[in-house]
Design a protein around this motif. Structure first.
Motif: not given
Length: 354
Positions: A163-173, A224-228
């Protein structure tokens, strides 16, 4: 007639003597084999954990059976077992991921294990239908989140991460990572290819950065604040919290653990398993090792040392795992992870998940 009867009796006596002698030789051969088996069991393993090595050591101390270990990558070991055939020295094959275990079975390198002890130790859903592999530990693929920037009530499902709530906030391998491939494979099985593709596309849209590094690196990127939020395996959180590196401890202390999809189809869980090789030279010893690994003491040791969930339901979980609470897991056959692996890779490539 008397002579005929005499020779008939004599022949029968000789035949009985030879039969008894043959049986005696067979019993002696069996005894000799048993004595040989009391000394060694050879393991090919794709799990490279100190906790496993300690379990092998404890098994040797308790039984006198020496455990010889060859380490490698799963596919490499499977191909080696195929190539070696009857000449292999491997008695057991150990690896992570239900799809890989299913592949090993399909390649014909395993055989069924018959043991009432194993069946009592490990529930049916954590064993192959033919007992060609037995679960030894599980790990959940959860949502790790920043305690400073996210609260648990903001989280719900894997799907919500698109969802748009997590735009630019998700980290994954990377999509080349087997854990992510099996996660997507589980979605294909549960939700169908179309929804699985929509999920992957939505995660790519919400990436905080391009996939990079392992699960520990995702945790560090949160710090580091790169993602949440990050898609991670639970046991990495445990390993980092108990690391000798103070920085890793600090990173892990800032993470929350959330089990998604509790109101729908459950959190994705993958499995590590152990199988008896088709041409095992020491099958009795190998079975004994599986029985030991799945016993309560060994399960509790593995869980406390590697922060995975025990497959033996009688085994107590360490305090950290207990603190995360119980959770609902996906209800699916682990073989489906291998069945949908190729399609999962295709979807990753199509959606730009690098």
């Amino acid at each position: 007639m008397k002579f005929t009867k005499f020779f008939t009796i004599l022949f029968a006596s000789i035949l009985l003597t030879l039969t008894l002698a043959a049986c005696g030789e067979k019993d002696n051969a069996s005894d000799n084999k048993s004595k040989t088996e009391s000394k060694v069991v050879n393991v090919y393993t794709a799990r490279h954990y100190e906790a496993d090595e300690e379990v092998f050591k404890n098994f040797t101390e308790e039984t006198g059976i020496q455990v010889n270990v060859v380490k490698g990558e799963a596919e490499e070991l499977i191909e080696r077992l195929k190539r070696e055939g009857e000449s292999t020295e491997a008695d057991l094959f150990i690896t992570v991921d239900g799809g890989v275990l299913a592949n090993a079975k399909a390649k014909g390198i395993l055989q069924s294990v018959n043991s009432d002890v194993i069946e009592a130790n490990v529930p049916e859903n954590l064993r192959d239908a033919d007992n060609q592999w037995i679960g030894m530990a599980t790990r959940a693929r959860i949502i790790a989140y920043s305690k400073d920037r996210v609260t648990p009530d903001q989280l719900s499902t894997y799907e919500d991460l698109t969802s748009d709530n997590w735009k630019g906030k998700v980290l994954a391998r990377s999509s080349t990572n087997l854990y992510n491939q099996s996660l997507l494979a589980s979605f294909i099985e549960l939700n169908g290819e179309e929804q699985a593709e929509q999920w992957a596309e939505g995660i790519v849209k919400n990436f905080a950065r391009q996939p990079d590094g392992g699960d520990r690196d995702q945790a560090k990127a949160i710090a580091a604040g790169t993602g949440d939020v990050a898609i991670m395996n639970t046991y990495y959180v445990g390993l980092m919290l108990n690391s000798q590196d103070p920085e890793e401890v600090k990173v892990a202390e800032g993470l929350g653990v959330f089990f998604p999809n509790q109101d729908t189809n459950g959190t994705h869980v993958n499995i590590s398993g152990i199988g008896l090789t088709k041409h095992a030279k020491h099958p009795n010893n190998a079975t004994k090792l599986i029985e030991y690994i799945t016993s309560v003491p060994a399960q509790e040791f593995l869980s406390a040392g590697n922060y995975e969930f025990p497959v033996n339901q009688e085994a107590a979980k360490p305090e950290l795992l207990q603190s995360w609470g119980d959770f609902k897991m996906q209800d699916l056959d682990f073989e489906t992870l291998g069945k949908h692996n190729k399609k999962a890779i295709e979807i990753f490539n199509k959606t730009g998940w690098k």
